[in-house]
Design an enzyme around this catalytic site. Structure first.
Site, PDB file in Angstrom:
ATOM      1  N   GLU A 193      43.653  40.069  42.940  1.00  0.00           N
ATOM      2  CA  GLU A 193      42.623  40.628  43.210  1.00  0.00           C
ATOM      3  C   GLU A 193      42.051  40.397  44.554  1.00  0.00           C
ATOM      4  OE1 GLU A 193      39.049  41.359  40.063  1.00  0.00           O
ATOM      5  OE2 GLU A 193      40.157  42.455  39.520  1.00  0.00           O
TER       6      GLU A 193
ATOM      7  N   GLU B 132      44.368  44.373  34.021  1.00  0.00           N
ATOM      8  CA  GLU B 132      43.432  44.261  33.598  1.00  0.00           C
ATOM      9  C   GLU B 132      42.016  45.081  32.685  1.00  0.00           C
ATOM     10  OE1 GLU B 132      40.439  41.083  34.932  1.00  0.00           O
ATOM     11  OE2 GLU B 132      42.722  40.148  35.766  1.00  0.00           O
TER      12      GLU B 132
HETATM   13  C1  NOJ Z   1      38.835  40.443  37.520  1.00  0.00           C
HETATM   14  C2  NOJ Z   1      39.394  39.668  37.192  1.00  0.00           C
HETATM   15  O1  NOJ Z   1      40.413  39.161  38.169  1.00  0.00           O
HETATM   16  C3  NOJ Z   1      39.299  38.555  36.515  1.00  0.00           C
HETATM   17  O2  NOJ Z   1      39.525  36.379  36.319  1.00  0.00           O
HETATM   18  C4  NOJ Z   1      37.833  38.246  35.454  1.00  0.00           C
HETATM   19  O3  NOJ Z   1      37.359  37.572  34.768  1.00  0.00           O
HETATM   20  C5  NOJ Z   1      37.940  40.135  34.590  1.00  0.00           C
HETATM   21  N1  NOJ Z   1      38.116  40.923  36.028  1.00  0.00           N
HETATM   22  C6  NOJ Z   1      36.061  40.294  34.321  1.00  0.00           C
HETATM   23  O4  NOJ Z   1      34.826  40.167  35.496  1.00  0.00           O
END
Ligand code: NOJ
Length: 438
Positions: free
Chosen positions: A160, A341
């Protein structure tokens, strides 16, 4: 059956969110270790987190019990490179042991090189503004490749960039908590892009086997208001608009299409682009919600209704976003898609019967997977789904309250409990998605 036979059913985590052991065995501090005071809910920190550094074997045994096919972890940069040009053998050994234990459990390891905890030493040299950062990132990636590429086939250069730049360098809500003026931001974005390109090249050059390489972006994704061609086109258009660091195409057009986004016209040269534009094997995507119902800036959003289903982080629950994002991203970039994710924060707790019942999460997973299945049925190559997260963990500025895990963690004792959704996910995996239809 829509999901391919070798579909990567898995779960994900990130070093800083689970490992703890923040100053052990030669590790130095990262920006999330050092700069947090005053910025995190309840003054919490990731210093101990889930103590996964010491308990990874127990955690992998639970993953094996669930039948996970894949596990996406990240490496802590300051654990492996505690000072410029210095490798920490003990830190590196942790990841070798982790990977060996995963392979022994029959789980495919997937490695993210950078998931946000930038070393303090690099931050002090300018962080993502430091002109040498791409060289440091390449050097670090080479160290990982040498140690792990014989065993790890799937690599993500970074997680991200939208967030570690958008939240960390623009909004100032994530470490290093900077509010860079918008006109200066493209300079940092360029450094991050060059770092990605050099890492991909380094992995290809040094790998002990042919690798599958990508990165794990997120981005605003929009769901059409109806399935009319006009509504679909409109959703596609906004999904790829490039007006902020959170944009999808800002971080994908140069990487995959070799195209310079408007916002970067003044800073990216043709030579830069030659480094940044490296062949990739998949488009991984972190996706939690569609932006149509998002009113987090306090704007009055006429589409939002009172009582809209939301997670514990107030994110709207919009499962169809997975279908549309997968479709739009495949149409534009032409790469197999991995959902790297997807998951929900819930207010889970141990109930009177000693179990953690989380029907909301089970429903969330089912709804999102059915949408992914729709994409697969329409012929879009979907290669994997990684639930976020394997276990409850340190949710950055939100601390430990939002629980995303399939595994409940009691942070006082570090006791783990498999939630109901974990058992259900195990059944989805065992039946390769068939149980979604029961
Ligand atoms: C995005 C991130 O990559 C991760 O580190 C985070 O905990 C989750 N989404 C949930 O917000």
């Amino acid at each position: 059956m829509a999901f391919p036979k070798d579909f990567l059913w898995g779960a994900a985590s990130a070093a800083h969110q689970v490992e703890g052991a923040w100053n052990e065995d030669g590790k130095t501090a990262g920006i999330w270790d050092e700069l947090c005071p005053g910025h995190i809910a309840h003054h919490e920190s990731g210093h101990t987190a889930c103590d996964h550094y010491h308990r990874f074997r127990e955690d992998i045994a639970l993953m094996k019990q669930l039948g996970l096919k894949a596990y996406r972890f990240s490496v802590s940069w300051p654990r492996v490179i505690p000072r410029p040009h210095e490798v920490n053998p003990k830190g590196l050994q942790f990841y070798v042991d982790l990977v060996d234990a995963l392979l022994e459990a029959g789980i495919t390891p997937m490695c993210t090189v950078f998931h946000w905890n930038l070393p303090m030493w690099l931050y002090e040299m300018g962080g993502w503004f430091c002109p040498e950062a791409p060289a440091f990132f390449e050097e670090y990636t080479r160290v990982l490749s040498k140690a792990l590429s014989g065993k790890v086939k799937y690599w993500f250069t970074m997680n991200e960039p939208q967030c570690f730049i958008g939240l960390g360098y623009a909004a100032g809500t994530h470490a290093p908590f900077l509010r860079t003026p918008p006109e200066k931001l493209p300079e940092a974005i360029r450094i991050v892009m060059l770092s990605h390109g050099r890492a991909v090249k380094a992995l290809r050059e040094t790998a002990a086997q042919p690798l599958k390489i990508g990165y794990a972006p997120t981005g605003g994704c929009f769901t059409p208001e109806s399935e009319s061609p006009e509504a679909i086109e409109e959703a596609r258009r906004i999904t790829f608009a490039t007006t902020s660091p959170f944009s999808n195409s800002l971080w994908a057009d140069p990487f995959i299409l070799g195209r310079i986004p408007e916002m970067m016209q003044d800073v990216l040269s043709a030579e830069d682009l030659a480094i940044i534009h490296q062949p990739l094997d998949f488009y991984a995507y972190n996706i939690y919600q569609s932006m149509n119902l998002n009113d987090r800036d306090g704007m009055l959003n006429p589409r939002v209704w009172p009582g809209l289903p939301r997670t514990a982080l107030k994110w709207p629950i919009t499962p169809e976003c997975i279908y549309w994002a997968t479709r739009f991203l495949y149409e534009r970039y032409g790469l197999p898609v991995i959902i790297s994710e997807n998951g929900m924060a819930n207010t889970d707790f141990e109930m009177l019967d000693g179990k953690v019942h989380d029907p909301q999460r089970t429903d969330y997973i089912h709804r999102h997977l059915l949408q992914l299945e729709r994409a697969a049925e329409e012929g879009i190559p979907v290669a994997g789904y990684l639930y976020w997260s394997i276990m409850d963990n340190f949710e950055w500025a939100e601390g430990y309250d939002p629980r995303f895990g399939l595994i409940y963690v009691d942070y006082r004792t570090q006791r783990r409990i498999l939630k109901d959704s974990a058992y259900d996910y195990a059944e989805i995996i065992r039946t390769n998605g068939e149980s979604l239809h029961r």
